[in-house]
Scaffold this motif. Structure first.
Motif, short mmCIF file in Angstrom:
data_model
loop_
_atom_site.label_atom_id
_atom_site.label_comp_id
_atom_site.label_asym_id
_atom_site.label_seq_id
_atom_site.Cartn_x
_atom_site.Cartn_y
_atom_site.Cartn_z
N GLY A 6 0.86 -1.26 -0.03
CA GLY A 6 -0.07 -0.24 -0.12
C GLY A 6 0.96 1.22 -0.03
O GLY A 6 0.53 2.35 -0.69
N GLN A 7 1.87 1.26 0.57
CA GLN A 7 2.79 2.35 0.86
C GLN A 7 3.85 2.33 -0.20
O GLN A 7 4.14 3.46 -0.85
CB GLN A 7 3.59 2.24 2.18
CG GLN A 7 3.01 2.44 3.29
CD GLN A 7 2.72 4.01 3.81
OE1 GLN A 7 3.54 4.65 3.60
NE2 GLN A 7 1.46 4.26 4.54
N LEU A 8 4.39 1.26 -1.08
CA LEU A 8 5.33 1.11 -1.85
C LEU A 8 4.82 1.38 -3.26
O LEU A 8 5.40 2.31 -3.95
CB LEU A 8 5.85 -0.49 -1.73
CG LEU A 8 6.95 -0.52 -2.99
CD1 LEU A 8 8.33 0.18 -2.43
CD2 LEU A 8 7.14 -1.96 -3.42
N VAL A 9 3.60 1.13 -3.54
CA VAL A 9 3.22 1.21 -4.94
C VAL A 9 2.48 2.63 -4.97
O VAL A 9 1.36 2.75 -4.33
CB VAL A 9 2.22 0.14 -5.26
CG1 VAL A 9 1.89 0.29 -6.77
CG2 VAL A 9 2.92 -1.08 -5.40
N ARG A 10 3.04 3.49 -5.78
CA ARG A 10 2.45 4.86 -6.01
C ARG A 10 1.42 4.84 -6.85
O ARG A 10 0.43 5.89 -6.89
CB ARG A 10 3.51 5.77 -6.32
CG ARG A 10 4.65 5.68 -5.17
CD ARG A 10 5.79 6.90 -5.52
NE ARG A 10 6.72 6.48 -6.60
CZ ARG A 10 7.85 6.87 -6.89
NH1 ARG A 10 8.54 7.63 -6.05
NH2 ARG A 10 8.60 6.28 -7.78
N ALA A 11 1.35 4.10 -8.00
CA ALA A 11 0.32 4.21 -9.09
C ALA A 11 0.19 2.87 -9.75
O ALA A 11 1.37 2.16 -9.76
CB ALA A 11 0.62 5.24 -9.92
#
Length: 225
Positions: free
Chosen positions: A64-69
């Protein structure tokens, strides 16, 4: 047996913009989840690691935090260019496989717009049975039936942690099919492809079975509410 009829646009190539680099690997598909406004995009969790070009294996709780888009492109003729999807769904019980032959944690999910509901596949109510005909739905990179998106196989092993099947076309090049759906004759998802390859004259495929997939999704969605 006649291949199942599937909605157009269900299968895509995903791209993930992460804080540790761009991941453009594997396959994803849209799945209808009861109670959700829109479908979920599903793919293989193991792509979030060295298999996807990162330097480390990323845990499910980090996504959830790692993937920005999240972006995707279609594999059907006429679908060109990247489209943007929604955020990742954190599946705390999912993650990288910890034991050989156990694929029962290998799944990642992201949200998709409600307008994509017509593209979504249904999850089968139960795992496929040994001897059952199934189809890998994917764009393969080579083989006699490379121009097709439905690749027939027959289930050999059906266990809570593994669905294993043998392909009819033993010439298929399965690279980049991780995350693709495996469907039954009714077009329902019975597994998520996680690995495959030749063993002598046999071409094997391995999938995360649908009953386990559903359990991870339900736990993750319940925790997010």
């Amino acid at each position: 047996m006649t291949p199942p009829s599937l909605p157009r646009g269900a299968i895509v190539r995903p791209e993930f913009d992460t804080a540790e680099g761009r991941i453009s690997a594997g396959t994803a598909f849209f799945a209808a989840i009861p109670g959700q406004a829109g479908p979920l995009g599903l793919t293989a969790h193991h792509l979030f690691g060295t298999a996807g070009g990162l330097e480390r294996e990323v845990s499910a709780t980090e996504l959830g935090q790692l993937v920005r888009a999240v972006y995707f492109s279609g594999i059907d003729a006429g679908e060109e260019g990247l489209q943007r999807a929604g955020s990742m769904v954190v599946l705390p019980s999912a993650g990288h496989s910890q034991e050989a032959g156990d694929w029962s944690t290998d799944v990642a999910a992201f949200r998709a717009p409600a307008s994509f509901s017509p593209r979504a596949l249904r999850l089968a109510p139960r795992n496929a049975a040994p001897g059952e005909d199934v189809w890998l739905v994917a764009e393969v990179l080579g083989g006699t039936s490379a121009g097709q998106h439905l690749h027939r196989a027959r289930v050999v092993h059906s266990k809570p942690m593994l669905l294993a099947y043998q392909f009819e076309d033993t010439t298929l090049e399965l690279r980049a099919t991780s995350g693709a759906p495996v469907v039954n004759a009714r077009g329902e998802v019975v597994g998520l492809q996680v690995s495959g390859g030749p063993d002598g004259d046999v071409l094997w495929g391995n999938a995360h079975p649908v009953e386990s997939l559903r359990a991870h999704l339900m736990r993750g969605l319940s925790a997010a509410e």
